[in-house]
Write a protein that holds these residues in place. Structure first.
Motif, PDB file in Angstrom:
ATOM      1  N   GLY A  27     -18.392  -0.334  -5.066  1.00 29.64           N
ATOM      2  CA  GLY A  27     -18.460  -1.235  -3.927  1.00 29.64           C
ATOM      3  C   GLY A  27     -17.265  -1.108  -3.008  1.00 29.64           C
ATOM      4  O   GLY A  27     -16.176  -0.699  -3.426  1.00 29.64           O
ATOM      5  N   SER A  28     -17.487  -1.443  -1.760  1.00 29.19           N
ATOM      6  CA  SER A  28     -16.397  -1.478  -0.796  1.00 29.19           C
ATOM      7  C   SER A  28     -16.656  -2.607   0.194  1.00 29.19           C
ATOM      8  O   SER A  28     -17.807  -2.950   0.479  1.00 29.19           O
ATOM      9  N   ALA A  29     -15.580  -3.183   0.699  1.00 25.92           N
ATOM     10  CA  ALA A  29     -15.677  -4.252   1.683  1.00 25.92           C
ATOM     11  C   ALA A  29     -14.596  -4.051   2.722  1.00 25.92           C
ATOM     12  O   ALA A  29     -13.472  -3.644   2.402  1.00 25.92           O
ATOM     13  N   ALA A  30     -14.932  -4.311   3.982  1.00 26.97           N
ATOM     14  CA  ALA A  30     -13.976  -4.163   5.075  1.00 26.97           C
ATOM     15  C   ALA A  30     -13.997  -5.418   5.932  1.00 26.97           C
ATOM     16  O   ALA A  30     -15.062  -5.852   6.381  1.00 26.97           O
ATOM     17  N   ASP A  31     -12.830  -5.985   6.136  1.00 26.76           N
ATOM     18  CA  ASP A  31     -12.663  -7.150   7.000  1.00 26.76           C
ATOM     19  C   ASP A  31     -11.890  -6.683   8.226  1.00 26.76           C
ATOM     20  O   ASP A  31     -10.710  -6.336   8.119  1.00 26.76           O
ATOM     21  N   ALA A  32     -12.549  -6.620   9.372  1.00 30.87           N
ATOM     22  CA  ALA A  32     -11.948  -5.987  10.556  1.00 30.87           C
ATOM     23  C   ALA A  32     -11.964  -6.918  11.760  1.00 30.87           C
ATOM     24  O   ALA A  32     -12.890  -7.713  11.941  1.00 30.87           O
ATOM     25  N   THR A  33     -10.920  -6.777  12.574  1.00 31.78           N
ATOM     26  CA  THR A  33     -10.826  -7.474  13.859  1.00 31.78           C
ATOM     27  C   THR A  33     -10.382  -6.466  14.902  1.00 31.78           C
ATOM     28  O   THR A  33      -9.441  -5.701  14.666  1.00 31.78           O
ATOM     29  N   SER A  34     -11.046  -6.434  16.050  1.00 32.06           N
ATOM     30  CA  SER A  34     -10.655  -5.510  17.114  1.00 32.06           C
ATOM     31  C   SER A  34     -10.809  -6.181  18.471  1.00 32.06           C
ATOM     32  O   SER A  34     -11.633  -7.085  18.642  1.00 32.06           O
ATOM     33  N   VAL A  35     -10.000  -5.723  19.424  1.00 28.83           N
ATOM     34  CA  VAL A  35     -10.057  -6.277  20.779  1.00 28.83           C
ATOM     35  C   VAL A  35     -10.084  -5.141  21.793  1.00 28.83           C
ATOM     36  O   VAL A  35      -9.597  -4.039  21.524  1.00 28.83           O
ATOM     37  N   GLU A  36     -10.682  -5.411  22.943  1.00 30.09           N
ATOM     38  CA  GLU A  36     -10.663  -4.496  24.082  1.00 30.09           C
ATOM     39  C   GLU A  36     -10.290  -5.295  25.325  1.00 30.09           C
ATOM     40  O   GLU A  36     -10.572  -6.509  25.405  1.00 30.09           O
ATOM     41  N   VAL A  37      -9.671  -4.612  26.293  1.00 30.64           N
ATOM     42  CA  VAL A  37      -9.301  -5.275  27.551  1.00 30.64           C
ATOM     43  C   VAL A  37      -9.805  -4.434  28.728  1.00 30.64           C
ATOM     44  O   VAL A  37     -10.133  -3.254  28.567  1.00 30.64           O
ATOM     45  N   GLU A  38      -9.850  -5.053  29.891  1.00 33.97           N
ATOM     46  CA  GLU A  38     -10.286  -4.340  31.089  1.00 33.97           C
ATOM     47  C   GLU A  38      -9.593  -4.927  32.312  1.00 33.97           C
ATOM     48  O   GLU A  38      -9.773  -6.108  32.628  1.00 33.97           O
ATOM     49  N   ARG A  39      -8.768  -4.104  32.967  1.00 34.29           N
ATOM     50  CA  ARG A  39      -8.100  -4.475  34.210  1.00 34.29           C
ATOM     51  C   ARG A  39      -7.375  -5.814  34.104  1.00 34.29           C
ATOM     52  O   ARG A  39      -7.525  -6.708  34.939  1.00 34.29           O
ATOM     53  N   GLY A  40      -6.578  -5.930  33.038  1.00 33.17           N
ATOM     54  CA  GLY A  40      -5.730  -7.105  32.896  1.00 33.17           C
ATOM     55  C   GLY A  40      -6.387  -8.327  32.292  1.00 33.17           C
ATOM     56  O   GLY A  40      -5.770  -9.392  32.218  1.00 33.17           O
ATOM     57  N   GLU A  41      -7.638  -8.202  31.845  1.00 35.70           N
ATOM     58  CA  GLU A  41      -8.346  -9.327  31.256  1.00 35.70           C
ATOM     59  C   GLU A  41      -8.956  -8.916  29.915  1.00 35.70           C
ATOM     60  O   GLU A  41      -9.362  -7.764  29.740  1.00 35.70           O
ATOM     61  N   PRO A  42      -9.041  -9.866  28.969  1.00 36.64           N
ATOM     62  CA  PRO A  42      -9.739  -9.548  27.721  1.00 36.64           C
ATOM     63  C   PRO A  42     -11.194  -9.190  28.013  1.00 36.64           C
ATOM     64  O   PRO A  42     -11.852  -9.841  28.828  1.00 36.64           O
ATOM     65  N   LYS A  43     -11.695  -8.146  27.366  1.00 40.94           N
ATOM     66  CA  LYS A  43     -13.065  -7.698  27.598  1.00 40.94           C
ATOM     67  C   LYS A  43     -13.966  -8.030  26.422  1.00 40.94           C
ATOM     68  O   LYS A  43     -15.087  -8.503  26.578  1.00 40.94           O
ATOM     69  N   GLN A  44     -13.464  -7.768  25.223  1.00 39.09           N
ATOM     70  CA  GLN A  44     -14.318  -7.950  24.055  1.00 39.09           C
ATOM     71  C   GLN A  44     -13.478  -8.194  22.811  1.00 39.09           C
ATOM     72  O   GLN A  44     -12.434  -7.578  22.632  1.00 39.09           O
ATOM     73  N   VAL A  45     -13.938  -9.103  21.981  1.00 35.82           N
ATOM     74  CA  VAL A  45     -13.319  -9.368  20.683  1.00 35.82           C
ATOM     75  C   VAL A  45     -14.397  -9.213  19.619  1.00 35.82           C
ATOM     76  O   VAL A  45     -15.475  -9.801  19.742  1.00 35.82           O
ATOM     77  N   LYS A  46     -14.121  -8.428  18.602  1.00 35.47           N
ATOM     78  CA  LYS A  46     -15.078  -8.231  17.512  1.00 35.47           C
ATOM     79  C   LYS A  46     -14.426  -8.601  16.192  1.00 35.47           C
ATOM     80  O   LYS A  46     -13.270  -8.241  15.938  1.00 35.47           O
ATOM     81  N   ALA A  47     -15.168  -9.282  15.367  1.00 32.93           N
ATOM     82  CA  ALA A  47     -14.728  -9.577  14.005  1.00 32.93           C
ATOM     83  C   ALA A  47     -15.903  -9.301  13.081  1.00 32.93           C
ATOM     84  O   ALA A  47     -17.040  -9.689  13.381  1.00 32.93           O
ATOM     85  N   SER A  48     -15.654  -8.613  12.004  1.00 28.81           N
ATOM     86  CA  SER A  48     -16.740  -8.279  11.083  1.00 28.81           C
ATOM     87  C   SER A  48     -16.244  -8.288   9.651  1.00 28.81           C
ATOM     88  O   SER A  48     -15.067  -8.028   9.383  1.00 28.81           O
ATOM     89  N   ASN A  49     -17.153  -8.628   8.759  1.00 30.35           N
ATOM     90  CA  ASN A  49     -16.882  -8.540   7.331  1.00 30.35           C
ATOM     91  C   ASN A  49     -18.056  -7.811   6.712  1.00 30.35           C
ATOM     92  O   ASN A  49     -19.141  -8.386   6.556  1.00 30.35           O
ATOM     93  N   ARG A  50     -17.861  -6.546   6.425  1.00 34.85           N
ATOM     94  CA  ARG A  50     -18.953  -5.713   5.929  1.00 34.85           C
ATOM     95  C   ARG A  50     -18.704  -5.327   4.473  1.00 34.85           C
ATOM     96  O   ARG A  50     -17.590  -4.996   4.097  1.00 34.85           O
ATOM     97  N   SER A  51     -19.756  -5.353   3.709  1.00 34.38           N
ATOM     98  CA  SER A  51     -19.638  -4.934   2.314  1.00 34.38           C
ATOM     99  C   SER A  51     -20.852  -4.105   1.924  1.00 34.38           C
ATOM    100  O   SER A  51     -21.938  -4.270   2.477  1.00 34.38           O
ATOM    101  N   SER A  52     -20.630  -3.225   0.988  1.00 34.00           N
ATOM    102  CA  SER A  52     -21.708  -2.372   0.487  1.00 34.00           C
ATOM    103  C   SER A  52     -21.473  -2.135  -1.002  1.00 34.00           C
ATOM    104  O   SER A  52     -20.373  -1.726  -1.398  1.00 34.00           O
ATOM    105  N   VAL A  53     -22.472  -2.434  -1.796  1.00 32.00           N
ATOM    106  CA  VAL A  53     -22.372  -2.253  -3.243  1.00 32.00           C
ATOM    107  C   VAL A  53     -23.559  -1.410  -3.701  1.00 32.00           C
ATOM    108  O   VAL A  53     -24.712  -1.717  -3.373  1.00 32.00           O
TER     109      VAL A  53
END
Length: 446
Positions: A27-53
């Protein structure tokens, strides 16, 4: 994080109740957070908790069933074991996967620990600053359309009915910046950079900004070059991407499936210049995502692939190793089918070169920084490639960006045409590699 000892205990009890004598779980599990910006403003925020057994069960006839789940509580494990047990009646009877003979062997000690994740607001702030610095570094850099700052925690575990229990956890952070530059009367030009580190605090964001800016600026003045044969220097990233595209050379499963440029009898053959040596080294100190065991629980290790131009080894799972009378190398991934893949390439000089080459004194040499369209421009079974690239025509200290050119050839001929492996390595996400000099490669330019 999964408490693997507790999981092993109640899995054993459930298996006994179901009459299952042989099973394993990866099994494996990943807890991830990522952000993107565009021209001085936040564009996208992603949060995920994925697991596979992956749960595998063998029946008394030694055929195996496989199922997957994301639920590792007792109810989830019982359901997965039942489904795999039922599926085992339809399992393959030829070359049935088995436990790795090294699933209980000692693994290497890698000192890592999960790092606490930073707040999303801190990620956005850092990325906004990076975007601003990059766009301010040159008037032509109009935007940074592709960017991202992420942090990830990863847990992995393996256990089986013979008493194997393994688990590991790690964290890493990464940043990428990819620019778009425009000047009047010229084509848009782009370049990027990617950095990764275990800790966000140690992530070289400043270096990522500097590298992306320098590459972008260097591509602003460009020209077409005549088609012909050139002496070519591959950057670490470019050479490793080409090596990865032809990894079937070393993949034991591909060889057994007759989907490789190699055969079982290829070991010991000269396949490259004696100046080149390559290994798969997942435990290399530069490998941020190092794993100490594979999907079958086999300890990972350094596996020589090319030694001074000679094919020295293959990458194995437990099954391919048994069929080829070898030892598992810790490169297995389990699922409906067991597959084999490399971890982290280490390319280094083999035999000493008769002379040295230096880009600062080179004349009419092409330096390739990045290869594109690897999914379409590579025929891995024939060994041929035809790939667009980003790079420069080098004449001493004068470097001019090359516009719209393609490099083509046969990968085996390329390996034989290596004339110099530089001594200083570069670290990339897929491996450690110096610049590689190759003679007489075909370039389609103007």
């Amino acid at each position: 994080m999964v408490q693997v000892t507790e999981l092993a205990n109640y899995t054993a009890e459930i298996a006994k109740k179901l009459g299952i004598k042989k099973y394993d779980i990866f099994g494996s599990a990943a807890d991830a957070t990522s952000v993107e910006v565009e021209r001085g403003e936040p564009k996208q925020v992603k949060a995920s908790n994925r697991s596979s057994v992956i749960v595998r069960v063998w029946n008394d006839g030694n055929t195996m069933g496989v199922t997957s789940t994301t639920d590792v509580d007792p109810n989830g494990i019982e359901l997965a074991l039942k489904m795999a047990q039922e599926a085992s009646a339809f399992g393959v009877k030829e070359h049935t996967p088995d436990f790795s003979p090294e699933a209980t062997a000692e693994t290497a000690e890698v000192k890592r620990k999960p790092e606490p994740q930073a707040e999303v607001s801190a990620l956005i702030e850092k990325l906004l600053v990076a975007e601003k610095e990059l766009t301010n570094s040159h008037p032509a850099i109009e935007s940074v359309p592709y960017n991202g700052l992420s942090q990830r925690d990863i847990d992995r575990f393996y256990l089986n009915s013979d008493g194997a229990i393994r688990d590991e956890a790690a964290s890493y952070s990464s940043v990428y910046l990819y620019t778009k530059a425009e000047e009047e009367g010229k084509k848009p030009r782009s370049a990027g950079s990617y950095k990764v580190n275990e800790r966000l605090a140690d992530l070289d964001i400043a270096g990522c900004i500097q590298e992306a800016a320098q590459k972008t600026i260097s591509h602003l003045n460009y020209k077409k070059i005549p088609s012909g044969k050139y002496r070519v220097v591959f950057s670490a990233e470019a050479f490793l991407s080409l090596l990865g595209a032809f990894s079937n050379l070393f993949n034991a499963q591909s060889i057994l499936d007759k989907q490789s440029l190699s055969t079982p009898e290829s070991l010991g053959e000269s396949i490259a210049s004696p100046l080149l040596s390559v290994s798969d080294d997942p435990l290399h100190s530069a490998n941020i995502g190092a794993s100490t065991f594979d999907g079958e629980g086999t300890p990972t290790r350094c596996t020589p692939l090319i030694t001074e131009g000679v094919l020295a080894g293959f990458l194995h799972s437990a099954g391919t190793a048994k069929r080829m009378n070898a030892k598992p190398t810790g490169n297995a991934n389990i699922g409906a089918k067991v597959t084999v893949s490399p971890h982290f390439y280490h390319v280094f000089p083999g035999r000493a070169a008769e002379g040295e080459y230096d880009l600062d004194s080179a004349e009419n040499v092409i330096l390739i920084d990045d290869l594109s369209a690897l999914h379409a421009g590579v025929n891995a079974l024939q060994g041929s490639f035809s790939l667009p690239f980003d790079g420069w025509l080098v004449n001493g200290r004068d470097r001019v960006s090359i516009d719209s050119s393609t490099i083509a050839g046969d990968f085996r001929e390329l390996l034989q045409s290596i004339i110099y492996v530089e001594p200083d390595p570069e670290i990339t996400p897929s491996g450690v590699c110096p610049r590689i000099w190759v003679d007489n490669l075909s370039v389609a330019g103007e």
